[in-house]
Every structure is written in structure tokens, then in C-alpha cells.
Design an enzyme around this catalytic site. Structure first.
Site, mmCIF file in Angstrom:
data_model
loop_
_atom_site.group_PDB
_atom_site.id
_atom_site.type_symbol
_atom_site.label_atom_id
_atom_site.label_comp_id
_atom_site.label_asym_id
_atom_site.label_seq_id
_atom_site.Cartn_x
_atom_site.Cartn_y
_atom_site.Cartn_z
ATOM 1 N N LYS A 40 0.913 -0.891 -0.019
ATOM 2 C CA LYS A 40 0.162 -0.019 -0.204
ATOM 3 C C LYS A 40 0.833 1.019 0.091
ATOM 4 C CE LYS A 40 -4.168 1.757 1.998
ATOM 5 N NZ LYS A 40 -4.330 3.336 2.323
ATOM 6 N N ARG A 66 -3.277 9.282 -4.772
ATOM 7 C CA ARG A 66 -3.934 8.245 -6.028
ATOM 8 C C ARG A 66 -4.223 8.975 -7.141
ATOM 9 N NH1 ARG A 66 -7.953 4.729 -4.815
ATOM 10 N NH2 ARG A 66 -8.075 2.853 -6.612
ATOM 11 N N GLU A 72 -0.532 4.858 -7.809
ATOM 12 C CA GLU A 72 -0.131 5.481 -6.374
ATOM 13 C C GLU A 72 0.849 6.425 -6.972
ATOM 14 O OE1 GLU A 72 -2.269 5.515 -3.886
ATOM 15 O OE2 GLU A 72 -1.862 6.583 -2.724
ATOM 16 N N ARG A 91 -16.652 1.351 -1.625
ATOM 17 C CA ARG A 91 -15.765 0.514 -0.322
ATOM 18 C C ARG A 91 -16.245 -1.056 -0.126
ATOM 19 N NH1 ARG A 91 -12.412 2.616 2.417
ATOM 20 N NH2 ARG A 91 -13.946 5.235 2.252
#
Ligand code: AMP
Length: 553
Positions: free
Chosen positions: A243, A248, A292, A405
Site C-alpha cells: 500500500k 492516487r 499511486e 468500498r
């Protein structure tokens, strides 16, 4: 359609705070609007004249609006200004100067676009005159809402979701709501959605797919309380990915034309000319990628997120390419000549590997296939050791769920492991003036979560600790005061703030525990909240009430 009809709808909407009533008012109205005007009316019921990513700005400040009102009403500017200062509502002031009432919705919409397009020398005067011309034709009611639209302060409490709901009941069926939301997540332009449903019905809506140049709502991560839950929630094997704690970036590439969009769907291409060049060399064909961007040192090691902030600039961009080098970590592909979002993650990643040739600036996210939680922990430990933010665990069979989500992506961060603290992304909706050492700034911010069901913001805590002095004394400048409680905020009388803000800025907060609270409209309070950092998220992407509830269960 006369603009007066729309103004009357605005008035009705303003009088109610009930979501259901708003939906009904809009449904009734949308049924009356001609198919050709529905697109315009959909934007304007949100107080907009284009979708957000198109970045159309009217570019008018209070002073210019005051000038226009004076010009239209044949009044002295000082007198209009005095009235405006007294009421704090530009709409009320504009409404005091009545015109003839000959405006049409189309005419208003087109003139507002002309105001937005006026640029360069003499543009302020042209904008002022264009607005004055509209105002001079407006009845008091119309003038009131025109002036508010121009200053981006319509105050109706109507959000995208209300409009989508009303469109689906007016033009399809309640059941079509899901399709409409899905289409809006892929094409976040309420005007296109409204035009499509009006002319082509629900079948047209179903055909809306990913297009290069139209940013799609980013897929979001769920979270679990314990890593053991992964087996139940996703099912092994899973893909575990580093991560990256940067920003983003959604890449849209058509030939050599490249656009980069942020998670808020803003066009951030001008900030990263180096990335644009690198994409041209490393990425094949027309495509849409999810990624990212991270600050890196000369050896390619990841650097802290804060450093990336320096790249958020309009000037000296070239100089900062060298000062703050970055690399792009790509983790998904959503389009390669056809929409890929319904494909399984495993397949998308295989396509991604064929599309991207890794260079020192464009890389694929580090990942590993795992069959158990030990394996997840292993990659997790490696990422944390080199300063990473944790891992995202992905369902290998999962589609790309735009704007959702869901359980196909689950994040896992060090904070969760320590079992001490968790982090929440809260929306700042108001503030309290500081005293003592904090005199001259705010002592605390009022923070809220998002209730998806009702499209409302509900308060969760007052945030006063964790700021350094620079941040603390920068608060006054960071937040723009508004003169009224935000329309979509539900707040208890006991904790009304000294000043209110539009729900725009999202802050990441940690806390000790969540307990029941009668003072906060979320029904719970976050105890001992501490500021961590500002987040680049839309208020609707903040922590939801549902997440809080799942947390306390
Ligand atoms: P959070 O903002 O904490 O909810 O975490 C979700 C964010 O993590 C996404 O919006 C991405 O910006 C970021 N992210 C970093 N690395 C990845 C990855 N490998 N896969 C998905 N999202 C990622």
C-alpha cells in the site's frame, strides 16, 4: 422552460431539510422538464453548470457580484455592499432589485458559461456585465438564486445522490437506482446521466462504459479488525499488494495524449510533466490505469508522503521535478480499448503486465499471491520495514468496483496491528474559536462522518490536539467561513460551532476509542481524537456511519 420555474423549485427545496421531501420535489420537477433540458436542469439543481472534473469556474468573487447587482438595479455600489454585509446572503441582496422576469433556463445556463469562459484582460468587467444583464431580467426570486449560484453558495442541501434518486424515480423505476449509481460512478457527469436516461432510458444507462478522458470514481478499500477475517471475507488465495502512501492517480492515455486525475477527479496533469513523459515511453496503447504517485530518492527508495506535497504547485514545476523526484506505482488497468472493469483482478493484472514496461519512473505495485495469513504478514512486515503504509489485500476474482468500498479490496495498516489506534477520515464542518495560547486561531474543529443512506454529514468529534503550531495557526486561512450551518449537516444544539465550513476538507484522525454519545449526531463519539494529516478525499469518500457502526459492534 422559464428560469422562474426552476427558481420556484429552489425555493421549495430550500424550505425543507428532509431528504425524502427533496427527492419528491425533484422527481415531480424532472417529470415536467423537456428531455432536451433535463441535462442542464440536473447540473443546475446542484448549483453547477458542468460536471466537476470539467473544471468550469465562474471566477466571480463577492465584490464582482455586488457590482453586478448595483449595475442591474441602478443602485450605488456602496449601498448594495452595505446590504450584503448586513444580510450575509448575496441572494437576499440581489432579490431586493427586481427585474422583469423573462429569463429561460437555457439562457441562464448559456450566459453562466459565457461568464466562466471570460478570461484575460477586461474579463472581470465582462463577467460583471453579463451577470448584471441576467439580474436585470430576473424577478426577486430568480435574482436570489442566480446570485447564489454565481458565488457557489446555493444552500439547498441537494447532493448528487438526491439527483440520481430523483432521476431514477422520474424516468425509470426505483429499482433502476443501482444501475444509475453504477453508471454515475463510471461517468461522474450528472448532465450526461440525465440526458442518457431521458433519451435512451435504462438500457442507455446500462451501456455507459469506461472512456478515455472521463475519470471514473476510484475503487475504495474496506478494513477488517483482525487479519484472520480475510479468509471469511475474501477467501484464499488472495493477492497482497504494497500500500503506497502517496497520491492516487488515474492515468488516461490516448496515443500520446495523457491526462492524470486525482481521487477527487481533478485534472492534476500539469503537476507531473515528468510522469507524463515516462508514461509515453513505458505504456502501450490507449488505456486507463489506476496508480499511486510516490516521492522517491535517487536510488528509488520510497519517501514520506509529506514530501510529495511540494509537487502540488502551479509554478516552478520544472524546478521541483528535480527537487522532489517521484515514481508511479501502477496497480490496475480499467480500459485498454475496451472496458475491463467487469474482468477479474487476476486477468486485469495480467493485461496490466503486458501494457506496462517497468522503468525507474513507472513501476508495477509490489505484490504476492498468498494462501494464508502468515504469508500476508510476511509481505506486510517487509513493506512496513521500508517505510510503507501497509498492504492492500485483493480478491483475485473481484471486478473493479468504481466508487465502491467493498470486500474485494481490504487495507491493513500498522496502526491496526498495534491494536491501540485506528484512523478515520473525517469531514471538517465547523470550528470553535481558541482561547489562551490559541487565541487568534481555532481551538478545535468539528468533524463529521458521512451517512451514505441519507446523504448527510453527522458529527463524531471535536478535534483539538495533534496539530503543530504551523498547522494550528494556518487553520484560519485553510478554512473559508460560510454564514450558515452547512445544509447537509446534522448537528446537535449542544455542540453548535462558532463558525461553519462547507463540508469540503477531509482530515485523518486517530483516537483511543469510540463510545456512545448523545451529543454527536453519529450517535457515537471518537474519544481523544488526534490530528494526523489532511487527506485528498472528497467529503463523500470520508469514513461512513456504517463503518463506525461496524466498528463498535
Ligand atoms: P485509504 O485512503 O486509507 O482508505 O486507502 C486507500 C488508498 O490506498 C487508495 O485510495 C489508494 O490511493 C491507496 N493505495 C496505495 N497502494 C494501493 C494499492 N496497491 N492498491 C490499491 N490502493 C492503493
Amino acid at each position: 422552460m422559464k428560469f422562474l420555474e426552476l427558481a420556484k423549485v429552489y425555493e421549495e427545496l430550500e424550505k425543507t431539510s428532509s431528504y425524502i421531501a427533496m427527492k419528491e420535489i425533484l422527481t415531480k420537477f424532472f417529470k415536467k422538464v423537456s428531455k432536451d433540458e433535463l441535462g442542464i436542469v440536473a447540473y443546475m439543481s446542484l448549483g453547477q453548470i458542468a460536471c466537476q472534473y470539467a473544471d468550469v469556474n465562474l471566477g466571480m468573487a463577492d465584490k464582482m457580484a455586488v457590482k453586478s447587482i448595483a449595475l442591474a438595479g441602478g443602485e450605488k455600489e456602496e449601498i448594495v455592499l452595505r446590504k450584503y454585509k448586513k444580510s450575509g446572503d448575496v441572494g437576499e441582496t440581489a432579490g431586493e432589485y427586481a427585474g422583469r422576469g423573462t429569463l429561460t433556463v437555457k439562457n441562464v445556463f448559456e450566459t453562466l458559461h459565457k461568464i466562466a469562459q471570460a478570461e484575460g484582460g477586461g474579463s472581470q468587467e465582462r463577467k460583471t456585465k453579463l451577470l448584471a444583464n441576467l439580474l436585470s431580467q430576473a424577478t426577486p426570486l430568480e435574482a436570489r438564486y442566480l446570485a447564489r449560484i454565481v458565488l457557489g453558495d446555493l444552500r439547498l442541501g441537494v447532493g448528487d445522490k438526491t439527483v440520481l434518486d430523483a432521476l431514477s424515480t422520474a424516468y425509470a423505476s426505483k429499482e433502476a437506482r443501482k444501475e444509475l449509481e453504477h453508471a454515475y460512478n463510471i461517468c461522474p457527469d450528472i448532465g450526461i446521466i440525465a440526458r442518457t436516461i431521458a433519451h435512451k432510458g435504462i438500457n442507455g444507462i446500462k451501456k455507459i462504459g469506461v472512456e478515455v478522458g472521463v475519470p471514473i470514481q476510484s475503487m475504495l478499500c474496506q478494513r477488517v479488525k483482525a487479519i484472520e477475517e480475510i479468509g471469511k471475507k475474501i477467501g484464499y488465495p488472495v493477492i497482497v499488494e504494497e500500500k503506497y502512501d502517496g497520491e492516487r492517480v488515474q492515468v488516461h492515455k490516448k496515443g500520446n495524449k495523457i491526462k492524470l486525475y486525482s481521487r477527487r477527479l481533478e485534472d492534476i496533469t500539469p503537476q507531473f510533466p515528468d510522469i507524463v513523459q515516462a508514461i509515453k515511453k513505458a505504456v502501450k496503447g490507449n488505456c486507463v490505469l489506476d496508480s499511486e504517485v510516490m516521492p522517491v530518492d535517487s536510488k528509488g527508495n520510497l519517501l514520506p508522503f509529506q514530501i510529495l506535497m511540494q509537487r502540488r504547485r502551479k509554478y516552478d514545476v520544472q524546478e521541483y521535478i528535480k527537487k522532489v523526484p517521484v515514481a508511479l506505482f501502477v496497480f490496475d488497468i480499467l480500459y485498454n480499448g475496451r472496458s475491463l472493469i467487469r474482468e477479474k483482478y487476476e486477468k486485469r493484472y495480467a493485461i496490466l503486465k503486458r501494457t506496462v514496461r517497468q522503468t525507474d519512473k513507472i513501476k508495477l505495485a509490489l505484490q504476492k499471491m498468498c494462501k494464508d495469513s502468515d504469508c500476508i504478514e510476511d509481505l506486510f512486515n517487509k513493506t512496513v520495514e521500508h517505510g510503507g503504509e501497509g498492504v492492500v489485500i485483493k480478491n483475485i476474482h473481484g471486478p473493479y468496483e468504481a466508487g465502491v468500498r467493498g470486500w474485494n479490496w481490504v487495507k491493513w495498516k500498522p496502526e491496526y496491528v498495534k491494536g491501540l489506534r485506528d484512523t478515520f477520515d473525517l469531514v471538517v464542518v465547523g470550528a470553535y474559536y481558541g482561547r489562551g495560547r490559541r487565541a487568534g486561531t481555532y481551538g478545535a474543529l468539528l468533524c463529521a462522518v458521512y451517512d451514505e443512506k441519507k446523504d448527510r454529514f453527522l458529527t463524531l468529534c471535536k478535534l483539538g490536539s495533534g496539530f503543530n503550531d504551523k498547522e494550528l495557526f494556518g487553520l484560519l486561512k485553510k478554512f473559508k467561513k460560510i454564514t450558515h450551518k452547512p445544509a447537509r449537516l446534522e448537528v446537535a444544539k449542544t455542540i453548535e460551532a462558532d463558525v461553519w465550513f462547507d463540508p469540503r476538507i477531509v482530515v485523518e484522525v486517530t483516537g483511543a476509542e469510540i463510545t456512545k454519545s448523545p451529543n454527536h449526531t453519529a450517535g457515537y463519539a471518537l474519544r481523544f481524537p488526534r490530528f494526523l494529516r489532511w487527506r485528498e478525499k472528497k467529503p463523500e469518500q470520508a469514513t461512513t456511519l456504517k463503518e463506525i457502526l461496524s466498528f463498535v459492534k
